[in-house]
Enzyme design. Sequence first.
Site, PDB file in Angstrom:
ATOM      1  N   ASP A  67       0.450  -1.147   0.176  1.00 33.46           N
ATOM      2  CA  ASP A  67      -0.139   0.124  -0.368  1.00 33.46           C
ATOM      3  C   ASP A  67       1.071   1.319   0.014  1.00 33.46           C
ATOM      4  O   ASP A  67       1.784   1.042  -0.164  1.00 33.46           O
ATOM      5  CB  ASP A  67      -0.756  -0.026   1.148  1.00 33.46           C
ATOM      6  CG  ASP A  67      -1.934   0.978   1.020  1.00 33.46           C
ATOM      7  OD1 ASP A  67      -1.973   1.594  -0.007  1.00 33.46           O
ATOM      8  OD2 ASP A  67      -3.392   0.785   1.635  1.00 33.46           O
ATOM      9  N   ASP A 101     -10.009   1.823  -3.651  1.00 32.49           N
ATOM     10  CA  ASP A 101     -11.002   1.940  -2.458  1.00 32.49           C
ATOM     11  C   ASP A 101     -12.557   1.546  -2.008  1.00 32.49           C
ATOM     12  O   ASP A 101     -13.139   1.710  -1.021  1.00 32.49           O
ATOM     13  CB  ASP A 101     -10.437   2.868  -1.780  1.00 32.49           C
ATOM     14  CG  ASP A 101      -9.360   2.857  -0.896  1.00 32.49           C
ATOM     15  OD1 ASP A 101      -8.697   1.464  -0.449  1.00 32.49           O
ATOM     16  OD2 ASP A 101      -8.765   3.435   0.213  1.00 32.49           O
TER      17      ASP A 101
HETATM   18  C1  DGJ Z   1      -5.334   1.624   2.028  1.00 30.13           C
HETATM   19  C2  DGJ Z   1      -6.128   0.900   1.391  1.00 30.13           C
HETATM   20  O1  DGJ Z   1      -6.510   1.664   0.218  1.00 30.13           O
HETATM   21  C3  DGJ Z   1      -7.218  -0.038   2.037  1.00 30.13           C
HETATM   22  O2  DGJ Z   1      -7.578  -1.371   0.989  1.00 30.13           O
HETATM   23  C4  DGJ Z   1      -6.290  -0.175   2.922  1.00 30.13           C
HETATM   24  O3  DGJ Z   1      -5.204  -1.639   3.662  1.00 30.13           O
HETATM   25  C5  DGJ Z   1      -5.870   0.915   4.377  1.00 30.13           C
HETATM   26  N1  DGJ Z   1      -5.568   0.987   3.450  1.00 30.13           N
HETATM   27  C6  DGJ Z   1      -5.140  -0.305   5.328  1.00 30.13           C
HETATM   28  O4  DGJ Z   1      -4.729   1.194   6.716  1.00 30.13           O
END
Ligand code: DGJ
Length: 764
Positions: free
Chosen positions: A477, A549
């Site tokens: 991430d 997301d």
């Molecule tokens: C952002 C990501 O896009 C989410 O799917 C998740 O992993 C969160 N960060 C976790 O902090």
Amino acid sequence: MIDVIHDHAFHLYNQKISYLCSLLPNGQLGHLYFGPRLSLTNTDLDYLSQGSSPYAWMANFSSDQPFALGDAQQEYPVYGTGDFRQGSLSVTQDDAPVYPNFVFKDYHISHTKMRDLHHPTSFGNPALTDVLTIHLEDETAQLLLTLQYTIFSDSATVVRAATLTNQGSEPVMIQRMLSGVLNLPQGRFDVVHLSGNWAKERHIQTQPLTQGTFSVESLRGASSHEQNPFVALHAVNRSFTSGDTYGANLIYSSNFLDSIEVNEWDQTRLLIGIHPASFSWRLDPKTSFTTPEAVFSFSSGGLAGLAQVNQRFVARHIIDPQWRQKTRPVVLNSWEATYFDLNEQKLLRLAKLGRQVGVDCFVLDDGWFGTRDNDLSSLGDWFTNKHKFPDGLGHFAQEIHDLGLQFGLWFEPEMVSPRSQFFQKHPNWVVRPKRGRFSITRNQYVLDFSNPAVVNNIFDQMQKVITETHLDYVKWDLNRSITEAYSPYLAKIGHPQGEFFHRYVQGVYTLYQKLLTAFPQLLIEGCAGGGGRFDLGILFYSPQIWTSDDSDAIERLAIQSGTALAYPLSCMSNHVTAVPNEQVGRTTPLATRFRVAAFGILGYELDLTKLSPKELAIIKDQISYYHDLQPLVLNGDFSLLLPRQSNGQNQVAWLLSDHARKRLVLGFFRVLADADSRTVQYMKIPLAQPNRRYWVNGHTGPISGDVLQRVGVRLPIQFNGANREQAQLIGDYQSALLTFDGVTDIKAINRRREEEGKEKVGHV
Ligand code: DGJ
């Protein structure tokens, strides 16, 4: 294939396209043509090379060469040389501009382009690959320019890169060095780009081009949620499925610029590469700088055709070939199920339920390391949170593996929390200006990945965890952009700060290279707060990326339609999540959430313990259906029959097929219910083969491919206020999955009809 004509013209071609360049009167390399395959003769070449007429105010190349660059199509234009459009290259020496005149020197052709983890590039086996390398030189400036062109026989694309070598004894500064140029001297185009924002990435946006410059770009240190490096130029007034269409993309994950300029003579020039606004590079004597690769694609079948060219190219020449064969796990991800509120027992309960419904992999997202109970701390401390995993993460991983599941973990390798052991120990390993304040996002700073010591430290920490847990999957991430870019490390070693962004992303690629060298089977899913770094650089290493997301099925219709213009389904990671949706608050049916997510790499991300036995049973069926579908997602062909574009079409249709057109799957979605809708509606299935018949779920008897192509498949009947008995689709957020099973064997068809007690059909 590459033909070299009289040592001064180069014709790259395959069955679909031709790309033609030849020397200009001054010895520079000019561009003649890119488009559908041409059969060329020598006289054609002379014909195409005819020079232009003089224009008022035109600057001649020199006093003894009355030739002008002002309207010339150049393969690598330098600004300020009588061509007043933006150029590919700007160089200075001792603060004075240099105007190199790159004259043809020599060329060579090779057929090898291996996959090399050190740099993300396209690759292909020798049977498919031709690489043309042309050297051009300016002896006075002592600069050598190397232009590299790659053509693959199975792809309507040309891949370009440029290298500049300093042959002199003094350093020069590169101020701007783009990867490639697309010259379109004729025609008028709309520009189509994939823009949006967090939670609404890569929407298809279209606007007409007129005289002037239009650009898409990122200056955020990643390719960004807001704009994507991919753009298309689509001939004006043509439909989604028709018209000459050119695509450009970049194999790169940092700041980029796509600039499209239409000049006073309606000539279109597209430039693509590293964004010059945040870049400079000191080219020391006897060193070289190579740009990332630009990919130019072509289709005469409109945006729909271009999407297929792009998808195939990425699947065959960017993504690690091992992931074309291997099945991808259906994951159960803990993030929206537990957020930070997790412990071993709770996770095991989830994983067990996941196992029962048929998922393949349990992914423990954020919150397992350091002392992380919220987003205030611990990035950089990649060791187990002993409070949550008293017996260690190795033990927990073993429990997951014992359930028969793969195990995955979340990391955010490029970031550090001020509240972490890492930051206390290495405050100078952070991207921060020499003096004064600097910004913070989500309570975290960016690590200075231009510093190899930082990359090595993070690799060592990750390697330990991966080894201890026998990890199968990593979610990588990135949750903030780079601000106040300044590297204490580059300052210390005396490199210009203009090199920072490029050296940073090279550090990211180095970490990928180290991880995949140590653990070649590891599946690394890319992510940047969802789809904030969805580009060909990351896809070279990560075969899939968390698309957004935003997992709301309706928003995803737009995001996935846009993403499919440039990238294959096999790289879109899509999860079914709970309703009301966490990002937009919308409640969509479970079936619709699944049917949208199934057009990509499926996963689940919700608290299964809150679902009823009936819902769990439905999910079990969905996963079993998807396991059967996934080979098409990985290796099939995908058509955007009705994409959701920025004007928000109500009906969306996506079609998947295997190469032989034996099995087709249509996803049909209607966002809002139509009042008093018509009851009979057909959707043409262009990929159906006329010589086959297809069994279609919901319909009796096989239907001939001919009828499916020309008339279409009858869509499920919509509720219209009077047909409650027959209605199959009712209310908002409707969806249907229609599967077409093709048969040419008339006996098999009739055996099945006999079993069903139906009359036999005639010959196909
Ligand atoms: C952002 C990501 O896009 C989410 O799917 C998740 O992993 C969160 N960060 C976790 O902090």
